[in-house]
Design an enzyme around this catalytic site. Structure first.
Site, PDB file in Angstrom:
ATOM      1  N   ASN A   1       0.879  -1.170   0.000  1.00 25.43           N
ATOM      2  CA  ASN A   1       0.000   0.000   0.000  1.00 25.43           C
ATOM      3  C   ASN A   1       0.914   1.217   0.000  1.00 25.43           C
ATOM      4  O   ASN A   1       1.521   1.555   1.021  1.00 25.43           O
ATOM      5  CB  ASN A   1      -0.904   0.006   1.231  1.00 25.43           C
ATOM      6  CG  ASN A   1      -1.904   1.141   1.218  1.00 25.43           C
ATOM      7  OD1 ASN A   1      -1.616   2.249   0.779  1.00 25.43           O
ATOM      8  ND2 ASN A   1      -3.099   0.867   1.722  1.00 25.43           N
ATOM      9  N   THR A   2       1.041   1.871  -1.160  1.00 31.37           N
ATOM     10  CA  THR A   2       2.015   2.967  -1.263  1.00 31.37           C
ATOM     11  C   THR A   2       1.560   4.221  -0.534  1.00 31.37           C
ATOM     12  O   THR A   2       2.375   5.099  -0.268  1.00 31.37           O
ATOM     13  CB  THR A   2       2.255   3.313  -2.742  1.00 31.37           C
ATOM     14  OG1 THR A   2       1.019   3.680  -3.358  1.00 31.37           O
ATOM     15  CG2 THR A   2       2.862   2.129  -3.474  1.00 31.37           C
ATOM     16  N   CYS A   3       0.272   4.336  -0.250  1.00 33.01           N
ATOM     17  CA  CYS A   3      -0.202   5.506   0.505  1.00 33.01           C
ATOM     18  C   CYS A   3       0.177   5.384   1.972  1.00 33.01           C
ATOM     19  O   CYS A   3       0.697   6.319   2.574  1.00 33.01           O
ATOM     20  CB  CYS A   3      -1.714   5.654   0.343  1.00 33.01           C
ATOM     21  SG  CYS A   3      -2.227   5.998  -1.355  1.00 33.01           S
ATOM     22  N   LEU A   4      -0.101   4.219   2.551  1.00 32.09           N
ATOM     23  CA  LEU A   4       0.268   3.986   3.953  1.00 32.09           C
ATOM     24  C   LEU A   4       1.706   3.519   4.088  1.00 32.09           C
ATOM     25  O   LEU A   4       2.227   3.423   5.200  1.00 32.09           O
ATOM     26  CB  LEU A   4      -0.666   2.932   4.562  1.00 32.09           C
ATOM     27  CG  LEU A   4      -2.161   3.285   4.564  1.00 32.09           C
ATOM     28  CD1 LEU A   4      -2.965   2.125   5.147  1.00 32.09           C
ATOM     29  CD2 LEU A   4      -2.408   4.566   5.346  1.00 32.09           C
ATOM     30  N   ILE A   5       2.353   3.196   2.983  1.00 30.46           N
ATOM     31  CA  ILE A   5       3.722   2.676   2.926  1.00 30.46           C
ATOM     32  C   ILE A   5       3.820   1.404   3.767  1.00 30.46           C
ATOM     33  O   ILE A   5       4.552   1.320   4.755  1.00 30.46           O
ATOM     34  CB  ILE A   5       4.767   3.710   3.375  1.00 30.46           C
ATOM     35  CG1 ILE A   5       4.448   5.090   2.810  1.00 30.46           C
ATOM     36  CG2 ILE A   5       6.172   3.286   2.937  1.00 30.46           C
ATOM     37  CD1 ILE A   5       5.428   6.159   3.208  1.00 30.46           C
TER      38      ILE A   5
END
Length: 690
Positions: A656-660
């Site tokens: 999940n690149t938003c939450l890393i």
């Protein structure tokens, strides 16, 4: 009994009895009183500025002593470790531990399982770069062991040969972790400084109190007042803090202040006004913080401005992340106007970005809304909560690097001259894009030439070298002129390059070899600097976006690594420490499997770093997890995490690149783990989903 220097008549005279001379005297008295009020106001402001400057100096001195004390403690700790380690002989057999330092250096030593953990810390901490407190961490553990720990190696689960990573802890981190201990150290090391500050403050307040025109005048002071026949010395606007000697200075009207001291003539009786107590240090050396006397000339209506204090220089340079954090704080991330929507295709990043950045209402100080569009023209559906923006900023910086506004070597780029880009103000847009990339959490350029960076900073650069002329044919012509051994050969070479030299305004015959060198230098300077002057002005104007240019020019050394220096490649150690591992409960079956998976993960990172897993790179892994190929200068909004996929049907990694958040699959053997991780990273189509 009140004292007054103005003689007050016992009875008020009749209006008819007032002579023109008396009216003139009264007008002068009123003018003098107004002058006194203005002077007192100015003096009060000067006193306030002096106090602020004094406090700033004291704070700088306190800070210097603070860092000096910490450095002394650090060096002392290293020496003590070396002395203690000399008492422990390395065993011939036992645990062979390998330590990898932050600079990549590796050391090995054999220990016994029963050895105190302090022996390990003494061995690691004898390095000259060691901090007072540091930590070590096993590759298979997510918990670091700080050098303040006690017990034996066995107590800290160090029972087999392993690799431990060393992490120095900075002084600021120590203060944040142990504020009570840090404050105690500071109180002990800075006691003398605090005493000095108290002494300076008391003296300053005493001096300022004595200088105040509104302070009451004691009989002793009045008894020492000079009469009207004494020559006055010009008053000083500020008193030093050292041992003062007291003098009295009458306040003069504006028409004669500048003339009395020089002439030595006695003052008129009505000029003997309210005295002012002065503290003047005898034979005191001039100080940059000592204000000069205020001299009012006859043709001046107002006193001149007092000299400004020199700008206060910081004790240490601000770090890059602090500066970018300050700039980022001015961006409204809660507001995303429609004009900030950026619709982009991955194969036309720069073209799509120019369309968005040229919108009249595009707001760089607001949140960006990035929407990626696939080849069929439909949106990918990713809601931009940070991941798409990081992906976009990375691709945008790469597109800027390869754009036609730059030329030269890959890591040493200059501005290129493009008339079409000038007309469309593309240079301005490129500068704005770079500013937005830096402040919104993107990566730095890392490809500017030193000359281009000097021009941006407004500093003088070295004379242009012929090798810096990027046009191959023109560079060869200049080299031929430069290598001519005689004037005749030089003129022949000049005629061969006449067409080009005439364009740059350097076509002329030379009569000496010195003139030859001057011609070559002027032609190279014009090619590298003069011809791109307008383009540079546009580019610099774009960098003013979000106040980036101002910070670059104030901190050129700090931003140098971001613009000029080549980007530092990632290491396995970087990724190991970057992610926080979210383990299951200790002792559970899941935890046992997760421990094994983390071992696979760390081994895989090491194999990638040494080139055994081509074509996968560490940058690809970080792109898969976060959308960024390296840790942005601003840092990530929160610490990246590692989770685990225990489902049997999930064999590929997810992210999940938003939450890393990077989710690792669990496999029974190392070969299966690396196979599916490699395929997942290489074949992921978009945002970290294989």
């Amino acid at each position: 009994m009140s004292r007054s220097l103005f003689t007050e008549p016992s009875t008020a005279p009749d209006v008819q009895d007032i002579s023109p001379e008396a009216e003139s005297t009264n007008s002068q008295h009123l003018g003098v009183e107004q002058t006194l009020l203005d002077w007192r106001s100015l003096r009060s402001q000067q006193d306030k500025e002096y106090e602020e400057s004094l406090l700033a100096d004291q704070e700088n001195e306190r800070r210097r002593q603070c860092y000096k004390a910490w450095e002394e403690r650090r060096i002392k700790a290293i020496e003590e470790r070396q002395q203690r380690l000399a008492q422990y002989k390395e065993p011939s057999s036992g645990l062979l531990l390998k330590f990898k330092y932050p600079n990549g250096f590796i050391r090995k030593r054999t220990f016994n399982v029963s050895d105190p953990i302090q022996v390990l810390f003494d061995f690691v901490g004898q390095d000259e770069m060691a901090s007072e407190i540091f930590s070590v961490q096993q590759a298979t553990s997510s918990i670091p062991i700080e050098s303040t720990s006690s017990g034996s190696l066995m107590d800290h689960d160090i029972t087999t040969s392993a690799t431990l990573y060393v992490l120095w802890i900075s002084t600021l981190d120590i203060q944040e972790r142990c504020p009570v201990q840090a404050n105690g150290m500071l109180e002990q090391s800075l006691s003398s400084v605090l005493s000095l500050q108290t002494l300076l403050s008391d003296q300053a307040l005493t001096s300022l109190s004595a200088q105040s025109p509104l302070a009451p005048t004691s009989p002793q002071v009045l008894s020492t007042m000079p009469n009207s026949s004494e020559t006055s010395t010009l008053f000083s606007s500020q008193a030093p803090v050292s041992q003062p000697s007291t003098q009295i200075q009458p306040i003069l009207p504006s028409s004669e202040v500048s003339l009395v001291a020089a002439s030595g003539q006695p003052l008129s009786p009505h000029y003997n006004l309210t005295p002012h107590v002065m503290t003047i240090e005898e034979q005191a050396p001039a100080s940059p913080f000592t204000e000069q006397p205020i001299i009012i000339l006859e043709d001046q209506e107002e006193p001149p401005e007092s000299p400004q204090h020199p700008p206060e220089l910081p004790f240490y340079e601000t770090d890059l992340q602090t500066i970018l954090t300050k700039l980022y704080s001015k961006v409204d991330m809660t507001f995303c106007p429609t004009s900030n929507q950026i619709n982009v295709c991955r194969d036309r990043i720069l073209e799509c970005s120019l369309h968005a950045f040229r919108r009249r209402r595009f707001d760089p100080a607001a949140k960006l809304d990035v929407i990626f569009v696939d080849e069929e023209g439909s949106a990918e559906g990713a809601v931009d909560e940070g991941g798409p923006t990081r992906e976009y900023l990375r691709l945008l910086m790469r597109a800027i690097h390869q754009s036609n506004v730059f030329e030269g070597h890959e890591n040493d780029r200059h501005l290129a001259l493009d008339t079409s880009a000038l007309e469309s103000k593309m240079y301005n847009c490129i500068g704005k894009m770079i500013s937005v990339c830096l402040v919104h959490g993107g990566i730095g350029p890392h490809f500017f030439s030193q000359r281009l960076y000097d021009h941006i900073c407004g500093t003088l650069s070295q004379p242009t070298l012929v090798e810096e002329v990027v046009n191959h044919s023109f560079r060869e012509q200049l080299i031929k002129i430069q290598d001519a051994n005689t004037v005749v050969e030089a003129n022949e070479a000049i005629m061969q390059a006449a067409d080009t030299l005439s364009i740059v305004g350097a076509l002329r015959r030379v009569t000496t070899l010195e003139e030859r060198d001057s011609l070559v230098q002027s032609a190279a300077d014009f090619f590298a600097n003069g011809r791109v002057c307008t383009a540079l002005q546009q580019f610099v104007e774009g960098l003013k976006t979000l106040n980036v240019l101002d910070e670059i020019q104030k901190n050129p050394a700090v931003f140098h690594e971001l613009f000029v220096c080549e980007e530092k490649p990632l290491s396995a150690r970087d990724l190991c420490t970057l992610f926080q591992v979210c383990f299951s409960v200790q002792g559970s079956n899941k935890r046992r499997i997760e421990n094994q998976t983390i071992c696979y993960w760390r081994d895989w990172l090491v194999d990638i770093e040494v080139g055994e897993c081509s074509p996968v790179t560490l940058e690809m892994i970080l792109e898969f997890a976060s959308g960024a190929s390296t840790v942005p200068p601003l840092g990530f909004p929160h610490r990246p995490q590692i989770e685990f996929l225990h489902e049997a049907n999930k064999v590929f990694p997810e992210a999940n690149t938003c939450l890393i958040v990077l989710r690792l699959p669990v496999h029974s053997d190392y070969e299966s783990f690396t196979k599916y991780m490699k395929e997942g990273v290489l074949q992921s189509p978009t945002f970290g989903v294989a």
